[in-house]
Design an enzyme around this catalytic site. Sequence first.
Site, PDB file in Angstrom:
ATOM      1  N   HIS A  52      20.100   0.933   6.902  1.00  0.00           N
ATOM      2  CA  HIS A  52      19.234  -0.064   6.242  1.00  0.00           C
ATOM      3  C   HIS A  52      17.827  -0.034   6.810  1.00  0.00           C
ATOM      4  O   HIS A  52      17.142  -1.055   6.832  1.00  0.00           O
ATOM      5  CB  HIS A  52      19.811  -1.480   6.387  1.00  0.00           C
ATOM      6  CG  HIS A  52      21.269  -1.564   6.087  1.00  0.00           C
ATOM      7  ND1 HIS A  52      21.767  -1.691   4.809  1.00  0.00           N
ATOM      8  CD2 HIS A  52      22.350  -1.474   6.905  1.00  0.00           C
ATOM      9  CE1 HIS A  52      23.085  -1.716   4.862  1.00  0.00           C
ATOM     10  NE2 HIS A  52      23.474  -1.569   6.113  1.00  0.00           N
ATOM     11  N   SER A 103      -9.202  10.975   4.583  1.00  0.00           N
ATOM     12  CA  SER A 103      -9.593  10.063   3.508  1.00  0.00           C
ATOM     13  C   SER A 103     -11.101  10.169   3.331  1.00  0.00           C
ATOM     14  O   SER A 103     -11.835  10.363   4.299  1.00  0.00           O
ATOM     15  CB  SER A 103      -9.210   8.638   3.884  1.00  0.00           C
ATOM     16  OG  SER A 103     -10.017   7.709   3.188  1.00  0.00           O
ATOM     17  N   LYS A 112      -8.137   8.102   8.939  1.00  0.00           N
ATOM     18  CA  LYS A 112      -6.904   8.521   8.270  1.00  0.00           C
ATOM     19  C   LYS A 112      -6.559   9.983   8.448  1.00  0.00           C
ATOM     20  O   LYS A 112      -7.407  10.865   8.456  1.00  0.00           O
ATOM     21  CB  LYS A 112      -7.014   8.252   6.768  1.00  0.00           C
ATOM     22  CG  LYS A 112      -7.125   6.792   6.440  1.00  0.00           C
ATOM     23  CD  LYS A 112      -5.800   6.102   6.546  1.00  0.00           C
ATOM     24  CE  LYS A 112      -5.240   5.874   5.168  1.00  0.00           C
ATOM     25  NZ  LYS A 112      -3.966   5.189   5.246  1.00  0.00           N
ATOM     26  N   GLU A 162       4.281  14.048   1.023  1.00  0.00           N
ATOM     27  CA  GLU A 162       4.136  13.170  -0.155  1.00  0.00           C
ATOM     28  C   GLU A 162       4.207  13.974  -1.453  1.00  0.00           C
ATOM     29  O   GLU A 162       4.842  13.566  -2.426  1.00  0.00           O
ATOM     30  CB  GLU A 162       2.818  12.390  -0.091  1.00  0.00           C
ATOM     31  CG  GLU A 162       2.895  11.260   0.936  1.00  0.00           C
ATOM     32  CD  GLU A 162       1.586  10.478   1.085  1.00  0.00           C
ATOM     33  OE1 GLU A 162       1.592   9.476   1.787  1.00  0.00           O
ATOM     34  OE2 GLU A 162       0.559  10.890   0.512  1.00  0.00           O
TER      35      GLU A 162
END
Length: 458
Positions: A158, A279, A285, A292
């Site tokens: 979980h 970024s 970043k 992804e």
Amino acid sequence: MSKDKLWGGRFTQPTDKFVEEFTASINFDKRLYHQDIRGSIAHATMLGRQGIIPQEDVEAIVAGLKEILASIEAGNFDFSVSLEDIHMNIEARLSERIGDAGKRLHTGRSRNDQVALDIRLYLRDELEEIDGYIERLIDSLLFQAEENLSVVMPGFTHLQTAQPILFSHHMLAYLEMLKRDQGRMRDCLKRVNVMPLGAGALAGTTFPIDREYVAELLGFSEVTRNSLDSVSDRDFALEFCAACSILMMHLSRFSEELILWSTSEFKFVELSDSFCTGSSIMPQKKNPDVPELVRGKTGRVYGNLMSLLTVMKSLPLAYNKDMQEDKEPLFDTIDTVKGCLKVFADMVREMRVDPARMLKAAGAGFSTATDVADYLVRKGAPFRDAHEAVGKAVRYCIENEMELDELTLTEWQLFSYRFEDDIFAAITIDASVNARLATGGTALERVQAEIARAREGR
Ligand code: ARG
């Protein structure tokens, strides 16, 4: 009228220009050129051997096809949309070059069995490559497992800390998935590697062909047994797309973990700069673009499986033009899976793990609570009672803002008279990990054995 068409005989009107473009597949099936030529050479060789066409025609065909192959590979073959697909582009060019001999090539064959053959040959070649890419990723996983053999991390259920595990054990979980993927691909190959040529358009051929000989020339292990099925079967492509979907699901789960582990909150791993981007606005970043994108590309691979299933679902036997729609999803799946496997193998090999961060997290969140319960069981308590007692100890810790390993013996004894001095040694992280000794468990010894086993099997 339709003089340029190989099938122009029964037509009086030329094809509408837009329809020509609409029905053509040359823009995407040209990538089958190598397989198409290999198939035609085998077919012509068989026709000659059976005395169906003269031997000198076979020689002219083979030489002509080899020239065409060379000119395609040199990039100076002019593909024509009005010739619809790769099969007719090559055949028309052959006849242009060698005349009547070229026009004899299509004896005893149809584009329907020809295209089935080409896709099977193509997929066979690609399956071999994909197998190699899977091996490379497995190798990267083994590399990481060996490099970080005894690094401990929290295992989750979980997405909440559950029990401490070895990072190497976690890597080997993906190895298991990829081994199954490899098994599915190899199994799929058995159904791909069946030779369909000789089915003709649908019913077989009136010529005394030797299908087994063609199969032998092309390295197929068997020939198809029913002409209708030979030209209308795309199960092998569907199976491949299904196996790829499962494989991508695995890569997507792995991606998800890498993305999570790269966050400043987790910081379990750091992906190499060469697999990330920055970024345009936020200078701090470092985005995990590669995982992804792999996660995102999983969508198109699932979509391709659905496309192909849907294309096939209502087709009456045998061939229907709908089946030309099999190629783009199949090719896209091949390209996507190869790309993802390739980039993943390098990214996994180059990622760096942070053992201190992982160890710290592994000890938090009462991750050894099960070990405490198991301890009480070894001291004679029934498991359910032990569970209850440890639950109370955990609540006590939460209320007092402490971890289990900070409890004193006196405190432990508030929850069970069975606690003794040896409780402290029983619930260290190492003890917790290394006690899980049954086959498949996370104990160091077990993981080492599984690594050895994986190395041996390669
Ligand atoms: N380009 C066609 C395909 O990809 C080849 C087979 C065409 N056969 C036919 N009868 N139209 O499916």
